[in-house]
Motif scaffolding. Structure first.
Motif, mmCIF file in Angstrom:
data_model
loop_
_atom_site.group_PDB
_atom_site.id
_atom_site.type_symbol
_atom_site.label_atom_id
_atom_site.label_comp_id
_atom_site.label_asym_id
_atom_site.label_seq_id
_atom_site.Cartn_x
_atom_site.Cartn_y
_atom_site.Cartn_z
ATOM 1 N N VAL A 264 0.845 -1.189 0.000
ATOM 2 C CA VAL A 264 0.000 0.000 0.000
ATOM 3 C C VAL A 264 0.886 1.245 0.000
ATOM 4 C CG1 VAL A 264 -1.817 1.250 1.221
ATOM 5 C CG2 VAL A 264 -1.770 -1.263 1.251
ATOM 6 N N GLY A 265 0.484 2.258 -0.789
ATOM 7 C CA GLY A 265 1.239 3.503 -0.863
ATOM 8 C C GLY A 265 2.352 3.498 -1.884
ATOM 9 N N GLU A 266 2.541 2.385 -2.584
ATOM 10 C CA GLU A 266 3.583 2.289 -3.596
ATOM 11 C C GLU A 266 2.965 2.060 -4.970
ATOM 12 O OE1 GLU A 266 6.429 -0.665 -2.590
ATOM 13 O OE2 GLU A 266 6.865 0.173 -0.604
ATOM 14 N N SER A 267 3.712 2.446 -6.003
ATOM 15 C CA SER A 267 3.264 2.247 -7.383
ATOM 16 C C SER A 267 3.902 0.985 -7.944
ATOM 17 C CB SER A 267 3.645 3.451 -8.250
ATOM 18 O OG SER A 267 2.979 4.622 -7.788
ATOM 19 N N HIS A 268 3.105 0.229 -8.675
ATOM 20 C CA HIS A 268 3.553 -1.051 -9.221
ATOM 21 C C HIS A 268 3.256 -1.065 -10.715
ATOM 22 C CE1 HIS A 268 3.738 -2.552 -5.019
ATOM 23 N NE2 HIS A 268 2.643 -1.813 -4.883
ATOM 24 N N VAL B 130 -0.218 0.782 -11.209
ATOM 25 C CA VAL B 130 -1.306 0.718 -10.237
ATOM 26 C C VAL B 130 -0.744 1.103 -8.876
ATOM 27 C CG1 VAL B 130 -0.928 -1.765 -9.926
ATOM 28 C CG2 VAL B 130 -3.060 -0.725 -9.166
ATOM 29 N N THR B 131 -1.428 1.997 -8.207
ATOM 30 C CA THR B 131 -1.038 2.457 -6.876
ATOM 31 C C THR B 131 -2.163 2.148 -5.899
ATOM 32 O OG1 THR B 131 0.222 4.264 -7.887
ATOM 33 C CG2 THR B 131 -0.225 4.414 -5.521
ATOM 34 N N LEU B 132 -1.816 1.554 -4.761
ATOM 35 C CA LEU B 132 -2.797 1.206 -3.739
ATOM 36 C C LEU B 132 -2.811 2.294 -2.671
ATOM 37 C CD1 LEU B 132 -2.138 -1.503 -5.202
ATOM 38 C CD2 LEU B 132 -2.656 -2.657 -3.048
ATOM 39 N N ILE B 133 -4.008 2.783 -2.330
ATOM 40 C CA ILE B 133 -4.196 3.844 -1.343
ATOM 41 C C ILE B 133 -5.136 3.335 -0.266
ATOM 42 C CG2 ILE B 133 -4.985 6.220 -0.994
ATOM 43 C CD1 ILE B 133 -4.477 6.703 -3.989
ATOM 44 N N MET C 166 -7.934 1.652 -2.191
ATOM 45 C CA MET C 166 -8.378 2.205 -3.464
ATOM 46 C C MET C 166 -7.293 1.907 -4.498
ATOM 47 S SD MET C 166 -9.989 5.906 -2.341
ATOM 48 C CE MET C 166 -8.517 6.520 -1.534
ATOM 49 N N PHE C 167 -7.699 1.739 -5.761
ATOM 50 C CA PHE C 167 -6.755 1.459 -6.840
ATOM 51 C C PHE C 167 -6.693 2.656 -7.786
ATOM 52 C CE2 PHE C 167 -8.223 -2.870 -5.694
ATOM 53 C CZ PHE C 167 -6.988 -3.434 -5.376
#
Length: 543
Positions: A74-78, A92-95, A105-106
Motif C-alpha cells: 500500500v502507498g507504492e506504485s507497481h 497501479v497504486t494502492l491507497i 483504493m486502486f
C-alpha cells in the motif's frame, strides 16, 4: 455484488464471475467483505492483486491458493503488463481506503488514461495528501462508493460517532456491553473503547487474528468473563438474545451502523458510525479531484447528477493497442500445462493408446538411436527376452516366435514385417495405429477431458489432401488379400496387434495386463470385421 469490469481495459475489480468477465485478464480485490468476494473461492486459478492484509485473509478464509495471490504494498506504485508480450504496461497504486483492515483504493494509469477505483471507503482530507493524488493528476474516470450518496442522510464523522458510543456506555456503568459487528471492520473502534474504559474486549478467535495482523494494542481476549465489552456478530443482536443476556446480567447492545434497522428491544441502541463516506464527504472528494466522469459502484445509488458541476470536460476514449486487444481476446481457458500436470498425477493405467499415424510411422525406423523404456509384458519372468521395441507400433515377436517366421510372413495376412504392420481398413474408414504401453497411457476419454487432440488419420486414396506420402504408402501397400484379388482387405495395425495379443495370449495373462475398456471394444470390432471379410471369401470359393 459490488464489482466492475472497466471498459476498454483488461481490468476487473471485485468481479469474480468468469462467465461474465468477458475480456478481463487482470483481477483486483479491494477488500474482504463478502459482498465484494461473491464468486471467489478456493477454486480460483488466476492471478489476483490485493493488499498484503487482504492477501493473508483471502488465503485463510476463502482458501484461495497462494500461487494466485499477488500482494501489492500500500502507498507504492507497481508496474504491471497489460498484454502477453510486455509491450504495454500500466501503473497501479494502492491507497488506504479507511474502510476495514486491508481495504484499498486502486489508481490505474496507462493507455486508457487515469482511473481511480475507490471501492468501499470513508473519506478523510488526508487522502488528498497521498503522493499519487496530490501531484495534480487529471482523473479521467472515478469509480465512486455511493453507499451513502443521499443528501437527506446526514452522518457524523467517525470521531463524533465514537464519542456518542462512549457517552452511551458511561450511562450504564454496571452493564455488559455487546457491540454488534460484521466479521471484519471497526477493530479500531473496539481498541478505543477498551482504552477509554480500561477493560478487556472479548472477541472471537477469527477477529483476534485480524487485530494481531493490525498490530493493535493488547486489549483483546477470548476469555468470556474477562471484560465487560463483547464484540458479537451483528445478527446476534435481537430480542431473544437480549432477553437471554439480561436474565444473566444487565446488558445493552450497540449497533454502530448507518443502515436503517428496526429496534426489536429497548436495550438495543443504534449509533450512526459508518465505514462509508457520507454525502458531504463524497461531494468534497469529487470537488477536489475534478474527474472527467463519475461512475457509481453501488448501482442502487445512481447519483452522477449530484457531481455534474464538479466534473472536468470529457476526453475522447484512447485507442486500445493491438497487443492489448489480442490479450483481451485470447482464450480464457486454464493454462494447458497446469491442467495436464494435474492429470498426470493420477495412477498410470496400462492398455491401448491411440497416436498419430504420421508421427509414429516416421519414428518407426529400425536404425533410430532413441532408447525407450521397456516393460516385461509376461507375468512369468524369463518367458520373453528383453529387447528395446523397434517403434511404437512394433509387437514383441518373442511373445509368439512360431507365428512370426518369414514363411508365415508371406502366406498369412496376419504376418509381421521387419519395420511395419500391414493394415486393414477400419469399418468407419479410419486407420488408427497403436502405441506401446511403455510410452505412457492416455485414453480417448482422458484426451478429451484435458483438451488433447484425438489423433485419427482419415483413410483415403492418392488424391486425399489430408494424407501424406508416408501415410499413403503405409495404407496402400500390396497385400495378398487386397480387394483387387477378391480376398479379405488388409488388417489395420490395431486389429493385427489385437489379434496377436488377444487370440494368441493365455487368458490369465490377458486379464492381468489388459484391463482397458477401449481395448475390449477394439477386440469386439476386430471380430465383427473379420467375420464380414471371411463371409464373401467363402461364398466365392469354388466347390
Amino acid at each position: 455484488m459490488n464489482g466492475a469490469l472497466i471498459p476498454h481495459t483488461p481490468i476487473a475489480v471485485d468481479f469474480w464471475s468468469l462467465r461474465r468477465a468477458g475480456s478481463a485478464r487482470l483481477f483486483f480485490l479491494s477488500h474482504m467483505h463478502s459482498d465484494h468476494t461473491v464468486g471467489l473461492s478456493s477454486t480460483w486459478a488466476r492471478p489476483l492483486y490485493c493488499s498484503p492484509i487482504t492477501a493473508h485473509l483471502l488465503h485463510r478464509r476463502l482458501q484461495v491458493s497462494k500461487q494466485w495471490i499477488r500482494a501489492l504494498e500500500v502507498g507504492e506504485s507497481h508496474v504491471l503488463p497489460v498484454d502477453e508480450i510486455g509491450q504495454e504496461t500500466m501503473t497501479v497504486t494502492l491507497i488506504d481506503a479507511n474502510h476495514c483492515p486491508g481495504s484499498v483504493m486502486f489508481l490505474f494509469e496507462g493507455y486508457f488514461g487515469t482511473i481511480l477505483y475507490t471501492g468501499d471507503f470513508r473519506y478523510t482530507p488526508s487522502m488528498l495528501k497521498e503522493p499519487a493524488l496530490r501531484l495534480g493528476k487529471q482523473i479521467h474516470t472515478l469509480y465512486l462508493d455511493t453507499t451513502n450518496c443521499n443528501p437527506a442522510l446526514v452522518l457524523p464523522s467517525q470521531q463524533e460517532a465514537t464519542h456518542q458510543i462512549i457517552e452511551l456506555i458511561r450511562k450504564y456503568p454496571e452493564h455488559h456491553i455487546k457491540i454488534g459487528l460484521y466479521s471484519l471492520g471497526k477493530e479500531s473502534l473496539l481498541e478505543q473503547l477498551a482504552l477509554e474504559f480500561r477493560t478487556w474486549v472479548v472477541i472471537s478467535p477469527r477477529r483476534l487474528e485480524v487485530v494481531q495482523l493490525l498490530g493493535l494494542a493488547d486489549v483483546f481476549t477470548m476469555e468470556e468473563n474477562a471484560g465487560r465489552i463483547h464484540a458479537v456478530d451483528h445478527r446476534d443482536i435481537c430480542r431473544s438474545t437480549m432477553i437471554h443476556w439480561n436474565q444473566t446480567h444487565p446488558t445493552i447492545a450497540i449497533l454502530p451502523t448507518s443502515r436503517e434497522i428496526r429496534r426489536s428491544h429497548p436495550d438495543i441502541h443504534i449509533i450512526p458510525y459508518s465505514d462509508h463516506s457520507s454525502y458531504s464527504e463524497l461531494f468534497a472528494f469529487v470537488a477536489a479531484l475534478k474527474p472527467c466522469q463519475v461512475i457509481p459502484i453501488v448501482s442502487r445509488q445512481p447519483c452522477r447528477h449530484y457531481f455534474e458541476d464538479s466534473l472536468s470536460p470529457r476526453l475522447p476514449m484512447p485507442l486500445i493497442p493491438d497487443s492489448v486487444q489480442q490479450y483481451m481476446s485470447s482464450s480464457r481457458k486454464p493454462n494447458f500445462p497446469w491442467l495436464l500436470e494435474r492429470r498426470l498425477k493420477k495412477p498410470r493405467t496400462q492398455g491401448v493408446v491411440f497416436e498419430s499415424l504420421g508421427e509414429d510411422t516416421e519414428q518407426c525406423q529400425p536404425d533410430r538411436d532413441s532408447k525407450v523404456k521397456k516393460e516385461n509384458l509376461s507375468p512369468w519372468p524369463g518367458d520373453l527376452e528383453k529387447q528395446p521395441p523397434r517403434c511404437a507400433l512394433s509387437i514383441k515377436k518373442q511373445l509368439l516366435p512360431d507365428f512370426c517366421s518369414k514363411e508365415w510372413d508371406v502366406s498369412d495376412p496376419f504376418s509381421l514385417s521387419e519395420g511395419i504392420v500391414t493394415a486393414v481398413p477400419d469399418p468407419l474408414g479410419l486407420s488408427v495405429p497403436l502405441k506401446s504401453t511403455d510410452e505412457g497411457f492416455f485414453s480417448l476419454k482422458t484426451r478429451e477431458k484435458i483438451g488433447l487432440e484425438t489423433y485419427v488419420v482419415p483413410k483415403g486414396g492418392s488424391d486425399c489432401p489430408a494424407t501424406t506420402g508416408n501415410q499413403r504408402a503405409w495404407m496402400d501397400q500390396a497385400s495378398p488379400l487386397s480387394p483387387s484379388t477378391r480376398a479379405a482387405p488388409p488388417l489395420t495395425a490395431e486389429f493385427r496387434g489385437l489379434a496377436l495379443k488377444y487370440l494368441l495370449t493365455p487368458v490369465n495373462f490377458f486379464q492381468a495386463e489388459f484391463c482397458s475398456k477401449s481395448f475390449d471394444q477394439q477386440v469386439e470390432k476386430y471380430h465383427r470385421t473379420l467375420a464380414e471379410v471371411r463371409r464373401p471369401v467363402q461364398n466365392d470359393t469354388p466347390v
